[in-house]
Design an enzyme around this catalytic site. Structure first.
Site, PDB file in Angstrom:
ATOM      1  N   HIS A  75     -40.212 -33.759 -34.498  1.00 40.13           N
ATOM      2  CA  HIS A  75     -40.155 -32.526 -33.699  1.00 40.13           C
ATOM      3  C   HIS A  75     -41.394 -32.418 -32.822  1.00 40.13           C
ATOM      4  O   HIS A  75     -42.497 -32.142 -33.302  1.00 40.13           O
ATOM      5  CB  HIS A  75     -40.072 -31.318 -34.636  1.00 40.13           C
ATOM      6  CG  HIS A  75     -39.940 -30.005 -33.938  1.00 40.13           C
ATOM      7  ND1 HIS A  75     -38.873 -29.154 -34.163  1.00 40.13           N
ATOM      8  CD2 HIS A  75     -40.714 -29.374 -33.032  1.00 40.13           C
ATOM      9  CE1 HIS A  75     -39.015 -28.075 -33.415  1.00 40.13           C
ATOM     10  NE2 HIS A  75     -40.126 -28.182 -32.724  1.00 40.13           N
ATOM     11  N   HIS A 132     -42.661 -31.446 -28.441  1.00 39.04           N
ATOM     12  CA  HIS A 132     -42.251 -30.939 -27.116  1.00 39.04           C
ATOM     13  C   HIS A 132     -42.969 -31.758 -26.051  1.00 39.04           C
ATOM     14  O   HIS A 132     -44.059 -31.390 -25.602  1.00 39.04           O
ATOM     15  CB  HIS A 132     -42.597 -29.455 -26.979  1.00 39.04           C
ATOM     16  CG  HIS A 132     -41.845 -28.577 -27.928  1.00 39.04           C
ATOM     17  ND1 HIS A 132     -40.753 -27.833 -27.551  1.00 39.04           N
ATOM     18  CD2 HIS A 132     -42.015 -28.356 -29.252  1.00 39.04           C
ATOM     19  CE1 HIS A 132     -40.285 -27.177 -28.606  1.00 39.04           C
ATOM     20  NE2 HIS A 132     -41.032 -27.479 -29.657  1.00 39.04           N
ATOM     21  N   GLN A 176     -35.705 -22.573 -24.626  1.00 45.63           N
ATOM     22  CA  GLN A 176     -36.943 -21.858 -24.994  1.00 45.63           C
ATOM     23  C   GLN A 176     -36.826 -20.338 -24.833  1.00 45.63           C
ATOM     24  O   GLN A 176     -37.346 -19.570 -25.631  1.00 45.63           O
ATOM     25  CB  GLN A 176     -38.104 -22.363 -24.136  1.00 45.63           C
ATOM     26  CG  GLN A 176     -39.415 -21.619 -24.305  1.00 45.63           C
ATOM     27  CD  GLN A 176     -40.114 -21.934 -25.618  1.00 45.63           C
ATOM     28  OE1 GLN A 176     -40.652 -23.016 -25.791  1.00 45.63           O
ATOM     29  NE2 GLN A 176     -40.097 -20.987 -26.535  1.00 45.63           N
ATOM     30  N   HIS A 229     -34.436 -24.656 -33.241  1.00 42.97           N
ATOM     31  CA  HIS A 229     -35.579 -23.879 -33.712  1.00 42.97           C
ATOM     32  C   HIS A 229     -34.970 -22.677 -34.428  1.00 42.97           C
ATOM     33  O   HIS A 229     -34.155 -21.962 -33.839  1.00 42.97           O
ATOM     34  CB  HIS A 229     -36.408 -23.391 -32.537  1.00 42.97           C
ATOM     35  CG  HIS A 229     -37.306 -24.437 -31.943  1.00 42.97           C
ATOM     36  ND1 HIS A 229     -36.836 -25.568 -31.356  1.00 42.97           N
ATOM     37  CD2 HIS A 229     -38.671 -24.493 -31.858  1.00 42.97           C
ATOM     38  CE1 HIS A 229     -37.869 -26.300 -30.934  1.00 42.97           C
ATOM     39  NE2 HIS A 229     -38.990 -25.672 -31.217  1.00 42.97           N
ATOM     40  N   GLU A 243     -38.393 -19.100 -36.644  1.00 48.28           N
ATOM     41  CA  GLU A 243     -39.822 -19.405 -36.457  1.00 48.28           C
ATOM     42  C   GLU A 243     -40.562 -18.092 -36.243  1.00 48.28           C
ATOM     43  O   GLU A 243     -40.950 -17.737 -35.128  1.00 48.28           O
ATOM     44  CB  GLU A 243     -40.030 -20.350 -35.261  1.00 48.28           C
ATOM     45  CG  GLU A 243     -41.483 -20.808 -35.151  1.00 48.28           C
ATOM     46  CD  GLU A 243     -41.777 -21.645 -33.906  1.00 48.28           C
ATOM     47  OE1 GLU A 243     -40.859 -21.836 -33.091  1.00 48.28           O
ATOM     48  OE2 GLU A 243     -42.927 -22.093 -33.755  1.00 48.28           O
ATOM     49  N   ASP A 257     -45.037 -31.196 -33.204  1.00 44.32           N
ATOM     50  CA  ASP A 257     -44.664 -30.007 -32.434  1.00 44.32           C
ATOM     51  C   ASP A 257     -45.432 -29.920 -31.118  1.00 44.32           C
ATOM     52  O   ASP A 257     -44.878 -30.114 -30.060  1.00 44.32           O
ATOM     53  CB  ASP A 257     -44.848 -28.736 -33.277  1.00 44.32           C
ATOM     54  CG  ASP A 257     -43.995 -27.577 -32.761  1.00 44.32           C
ATOM     55  OD1 ASP A 257     -43.147 -27.803 -31.875  1.00 44.32           O
ATOM     56  OD2 ASP A 257     -44.171 -26.446 -33.248  1.00 44.32           O
ATOM     57  N   TRP A 260     -49.436 -23.598 -27.042  1.00 47.28           N
ATOM     58  CA  TRP A 260     -49.296 -23.077 -28.402  1.00 47.28           C
ATOM     59  C   TRP A 260     -50.336 -23.624 -29.357  1.00 47.28           C
ATOM     60  O   TRP A 260     -50.775 -22.969 -30.275  1.00 47.28           O
ATOM     61  CB  TRP A 260     -47.895 -23.399 -28.933  1.00 47.28           C
ATOM     62  CG  TRP A 260     -46.835 -22.717 -28.143  1.00 47.28           C
ATOM     63  CD1 TRP A 260     -46.399 -21.432 -28.313  1.00 47.28           C
ATOM     64  CD2 TRP A 260     -46.095 -23.244 -27.031  1.00 47.28           C
ATOM     65  NE1 TRP A 260     -45.437 -21.152 -27.379  1.00 47.28           N
ATOM     66  CE2 TRP A 260     -45.225 -22.227 -26.588  1.00 47.28           C
ATOM     67  CE3 TRP A 260     -46.090 -24.477 -26.374  1.00 47.28           C
ATOM     68  CZ2 TRP A 260     -44.354 -22.404 -25.512  1.00 47.28           C
ATOM     69  CZ3 TRP A 260     -45.218 -24.656 -25.303  1.00 47.28           C
ATOM     70  CH2 TRP A 260     -44.368 -23.630 -24.882  1.00 47.28           C
TER      71      TRP A 260
HETATM   72 FE   FE2 Z   1     -41.003 -26.529 -31.601  1.00 50.27          FE
END
Ligand code: FE2
Length: 422
Positions: A59, A61, A154, A212, A215, A311, A317
C-alpha cells in the site's frame, strides 16, 4: 552441471539448518543442505546470512511521493490538512512530474529489496494525469519491480463531482484494482454506497478490490463490515483488501471480535500502514492518546491475512520515510506489541508471504525449487536480528539477475578503549 549461480550456506526463514541454493535460467533449481558436488559461474558464500523472498509494499501512493513542502508543509500534521494540501497540489501535477517522482521512489524501494508494490492512484482528477503517468511507469519498471495500480477516489466516489464516471474511466484505462474511501464520503449512507459501487465495478471488470476503509479514530465508522458482506455476497473471497482499518483500534472488543471473525470467513485481507497510522491517528485525543493502528496481532490470531504498506514517503501526510519496508515492519513490531519471540518471526511475514497473498502473486513468489529466483541477502542471520538491526540488503536479485547491491555501514570507535575483565 555448472549452474548460473550458487548461494552457499544460506539461512532460510524458520528453518533450522543452512542450505545451498542453485539457480539456473532465472529460477531456483536445487535447494539442498550440501551442493558441494556442484559448481556455478558465480558463487556467493553468504556465510549463514538470511535469504528471503523480495519485500512487498502492499500500500503506497506513488502519485504523491516526494512532494513534501510543495506547495507547502503540513503545519498541523493531520490527515485532513494533508488532504487539503494534496488538493492544492493536484491541479499542478504534470505527466513528467508524476513519472519522475514515482520512478525515483521505486528505485529507493528496489534498492532496499521491495520488488512488488501496490500503489493507490488518486482518480479524483478530471484529466486523470497521475493515472496516465503511472500506467506508463508500471510498464517501464517491469524488469525491476512489479507494480499494481488501484483506482483510488481520494475525495470520494459519491462526494466528488463525476466520481463514479472517473472510477470507471480509470478501469477502462487499465487500473488493476478498484478502490474506495467509504469513511470519507459525506454521510454513512453514501459510504455504504461507495463500497457497493466499488464491488459492482469489480464484478463488471473482473478486478480485485482494495478500499481505504475506516481510516479514522471514529469508533462508529463501520464500513469494513460492509466490505466483508459484499465479498461474501459477490463470491470475491481472497480478492478483497481492506486498507488501514484504524477505527478497529477504537471499537469495543465485542464488536471488534465479531468483525474479525467475519473478515476471516470472507477471506478479506487487511493492510496496516504503521508510519502514517501512528502519525495521523490519535490527533483529536489529549491523553491517553490512541495509537490508531489496526489490531494486527488479534487479526492474525483470528486467521485474517495481514500485510503492511509504507503508504507515504515524503508527502503531505507523512513528511519523512525512505521507502524501507523492513523499517515499516520494525515499527509495526513496536506499535502492535509483537515483541514475543514467535511474534517477531511473524512480523517478517507481514512484508513477505502475507503481502504475496494480498497481491495474489503466490504462484511466482517464494524460495522454492521451480520458482523465479527473486530474493534478498540480508546482512543478518535471522528474522530476529533483521528486525533488530534493519540491516543492509547486500544483494537484491530478480529472476536470477542481480539488480541492486548495498555495502553495509561500518563504524570505528577511536580513542582510549576501556578494557573489561570478567
Ligand atoms: Fe493510503
Amino acid at each position: 552441471m555448472v549452474y548460473d549461480l550458487i548461494l552457499r550456506r544460506a539461512q532460510l526463514h524458520r528453518q533450522e539448518h543452512l542450505v545451498d541454493i542453485a539457480i539456473q535460467d532465472g529460477r531456483f533449481v536445487r535447494i539442498s543442505p550440501d551442493l558441494s558436488d556442484a559448481s556455478a559461474t558465480r558463487e556467493i558464500d553468504v556465510a549463514g546470512r538470511l535469504i528471503v523472498p523480495p519485500f512487498i509494499d502492499a500500500h503506497v501512493h506513488l502519485d504523491a511521493v516526494l512532494t513534501v513542502g510543495k506547495p507547502r508543509y503540513n503545519s498541523t500534521g493531520t490527515l485532513l490538512e494533508g488532504i487539503q494540501i494534496w488538493s492544492e497540489r493536484k491541479p499542478d501535477l504534470t505527466h513528467k512530474d508524476v513519472k519522475q517522482r514515482a520512478l525515483e521512489e521505486i528505485r529507493w524501494e528496489v534498492a532496499q529489496g521491495t520488488l512488488f508494490i501496490r500503489s493507490h492512484v488518486d482518480v479524483c482528477d478530471p484529466k486523470l494525469t497521475a493515472l496516465r503517468a503511472l500506467l506508463e511507469v508500471r510498464e517501464e519498471v517491469r524488469d525491476i519491480c512489479e507494480l499494481q495500480l488501484v483506482a483510488f477516489p481520494q475525495d470520494g466516489i459519491l462526494s466528488f463531482p463525476n466520481g463514479r464516471e472517473l472510477m470507471r474511466q480509470a478501469l477502462e484505462l487499465g487500473c488493476d484494482l478498484v478502490g474506495g474511501i467509504p469513511h470519507y464520503e459525506w454521510t454513512r449512507d453514501m459510504g455504504v454506497e461507495d463500497v457497493h459501487y466499488a464491488f459492482a465495478l469489480a464484478k463488471e471488470f473482473n478486478r480485485d478490490v482494495d478500499c481505504h476503509c475506516d481510516e479514522t479514530d471514529d469508533p462508529l465508522s463501520r464500513f469494513t463490515e460492509v466490505m466483508a458482506a459484499d465479498t461474501l455476497q459477490q463470491g470475491w473471497q481472497g480478492r478483497v483488501t481492506a486498507s488501514h482499518c484504524t477505527a478497529m483500534s477504537s471499537y469495543d472488543n465485542a464488536y471488534a471480535f465479531k468483525l474479525m471473525r467475519l473478515l476471516a470467513s470472507a477471506q478479506v485481507n487487511v493492510v496496516a500502514n504503521p508510519f502514517d497510522n501512528i502519525v495521523l491517528q490519535g490527533r483529536f485525543d489529549t491523553y491517553p492518546k490512541r495509537r490508531g493502528i489496526t489490531r494486527v496481532k488479534e487479526l492474525l490470531a483470528t486467521g485474517v491475512n495481514v500485510a503492511l504498506g509504507h503508504d507515504s514517503i515524503m508527502d503531505p501526510w507523512f513528511p519523512l520515510g525512505r521507502g524501507d519496508m523492513l523499517a515499516a515492519a520494525q515499527l509495526a513490531l513496536f506499535l502492535c506489541h509483537m515483541s514475543g519471540y514467535d511474534e517477531i518471526q511473524d512480523v517478517l511475514d507481514l512484508i513477505t508471504s502475507n503481502g504475496a497473498r494480498v497481491l495474489r502473486i503466490e504462484d511466482r513468489y517464494g524460495i522454492a525449487e521451480g520458482k523465479p529466483a527473486s530474493f534478498l541477502v540480508l546482512d543478518a542471520p535471522s528474522a530476529f536480528e533483521a528486525l533488530r538491526l534493519v540491516p543492509a540488503r547486500l544483494h537484491v536479485f530478480k529472476d536470477g539477475r542481480e539488480i541492486a547491491t548495498t555495502q553495509p555501514a561500518r563504524s570505528t570507535v577511536k580513542g582510549n578503549l576501556v578494557t573489561f575483565t570478567a
